[in-house]
Design an enzyme around this catalytic site. Structure first.
Site: not given
Length: 494
Positions: A89, A91, A176, A183, A253
């Site tokens: 996940g 983080g 971003r 994913r 990931d």
């Protein structure tokens, strides 16, 4: 144009955790991608205002009520260096909004460096200035090279110092932009913790978000989703290889369903060509070395197929056969794009059955000759070489074995007899294919070192030059590193 209720929140809350992001001590914009901001329909002056900084650093939007979804950390799993981690996940990242670009494309905005999230796993959730600026430079350079990628909207310093192994360093955030942050690891998380229905929900969401045309496939849309992911990854990795780019951490990931390059941690561009080149400090066995990237992309896609295949057919054997057949297409797709890309780099418009052997020989000669990857291909397209046929300066780029270069030059000259384009047109095309400038590791590190002292002049100079990688310029930023300038390891910044 911002569309605050980001679509990720339409998924069941199994897939994310809501966040209230902490207030940074003194957020300050140090880099703003004004071109991208304008494409997103964002007011540049507003982004510099107190409200704009609150949005960029915390995801706060004026007028957002309590019923509108706020920032969220997405859940996912992943194979990290081949080992499955069932719960990873975000983080240190949070989705804050969707935004519609001027071409109508819907994208996600994500802050990286948010502070702790439910997925931080004892980490501090912070980002630091060096890695944030590095991602900004490299991702925008990739975009200018025409390689699918997430993009950098802004870098902010937080006003806080963050403890790292080298001591306290300035904290930072990067904002971003991506078509989607879904994913392979997202599907692995759904399969491991939620079962087939959650995989179906995520697949339907991904199709709606990224590939709405696949919805017309009916029950076949899930197989079509896998086939689309295979096609995109084959093309993406071929483009990496063409540019000499090493991702550095191709965990599942970090494999995006959108086909964009995701996560610029220990990434780098090669200087001297070496098929086993790697930079990541933690990749001691070379799992994600340059030459292994195509095979690792297929490995990641196989993990995606393991999640999706039960949706293909009620008959398990037929479903497995369909998944395997789709995966078998990868090699042909990758080699098609790889061969086409390197033909362009050599200025070959016609096709010859022996081109694969020629290209392999060129790369082998570059390896034994210790030739710089980018500068060698750029010089091949120079007027002196491509028009006048003078290979002497190019030969000097092969200090390790000039005899091998002479043999390789003979092969190239023989192959060029099959070309019908005028040399002037071929040379012009090569100059638009082989970049003059890439984010050289030593140049990036020099820019980051200066930025750590508060001097951003080299950072902005390098960023400006990387916007036009194929244009001629006399700025010295295209020079290969001297031995003492070589960067041997890169780090992800956590």
């Amino acid at each position: 144009m911002l569309t605050p209720p980001h679509q990720a929140a339409s998924l069941p809350d199994f897939f994310y955790r809501p966040l209230t992001l902490p207030v940074a001590t003194a957020p300050r914009l140090v880099a703003l991608n004004t071109d991208l901001a304008q494409q997103l329909g964002l007011d540049v002056d507003w982004l510099h205002s107190a409200e704009g900084l609150a949005f960029l650093s915390r995801g706060l939007l004026p007028g957002r009520d309590d019923t509108s979804p706020g920032p969220v950390a997405m859940a996912y799993a992943g194979h990290q260096f081949g080992q499955f981690v069932p719960s990873l996940g975000d983080g240190r990242a949070a989705l804050i909004a969707d935004c519609q670009m001027e071409d109508g494309c819907l994208v996600e905005l994500q802050i990286k460096g948010t502070g702790p999230t439910p997925f931080s796993r004892s980490g501090d959730g912070q980002n630091t200035l060096g890695p944030a600026l590095r991602e900004y430079l490299v991702s925008e350079a990739m975009h200018a090279l025409g390689i699918p990628t997430t993009r950098a909207l802004a870098v902010l310093t937080t006003g806080d110092m963050v403890d790292r192994s080298e001591g306290p360093v300035p904290g930072a955030q990067i904002v971003r932009v991506a078509r989607s942050h879904a994913r392979v690891g997202s599907f692995q998380y759904a399969a491991a913790h939620g079962g087939l229905e959650h995989v179906r929900q995520l697949a339907d969401f991904t199709i709606q978000r990224l590939f709405p045309d696949l919805a017309a496939e009916g029950p076949g849309r899930y197989l079509a989703l896998l086939k689309t992911a295979i096609k995109q990854q084959a093309q993406l990795v071929a483009r990496w290889m063409e540019a000499g780019f090493i991702h550095g951490v191709m965990n599942t990931d970090n494999c995006a369903l959108s086909g964009e390059t995701l996560d610029y941690g220990p990434c780098a561009f090669m200087d001297r060509f070496d098929p086993m080149k790697r930079f990541s400090f933690i990749d001691r066995d070379g799992r994600y070395a340059y030459g292994r990237q195509p095979a690792l992309a297929l490995w990641n896609l196989s993990r995606l197929a393991e999640c999706l295949f039960p949706l293909f057919d009620d008959d398990e054997d037929r479903a497995i056969d369909q998944a395997q057949e789709a995966l078998h297409d990868y090699d042909g797709l990758f080699h098609h794009h790889w061969l086409a890309g390197f033909r362009r780099k050599l200025g070959l418009e016609t096709r010859d059955d022996h081109d694969i052997r020629l290209l392999e020989h060129v790369l082998e000669t570059m390896h034994t000759g210790q030739a710089d990857f980018t500068n060698t291909f750029r010089m091949m397209g120079s007027p002196e070489v491509a028009i006048d046929g003078d290979y002497s300066a190019l030969r000097d780029l092969f200090p390790g074995n000039r005899g091998h270069f002479d043999l390789c030059r003979t092969e190239i000259l023989h192959r060029l007899t099959l070309e019908t384009r005028p040399p002037e047109l071929r040379q012009k095309t090569m100059q638009g294919t082989n970049p003059r400038i890439i984010p050289r590791n030593h140049q990036v590190e020099a820019a980051l070192s200066q930025a750590m002292t508060g001097d951003y002049r080299l950072f902005h100079k390098l960023h400006e030059a990387l916007k036009t990688p194929f244009a001629e310029a006399d700025d010295g930023l295209d020079a290969a590193p001297r031995p003492e300038e070589e960067v041997h390891h890169t780090f992800c910044g956590t």
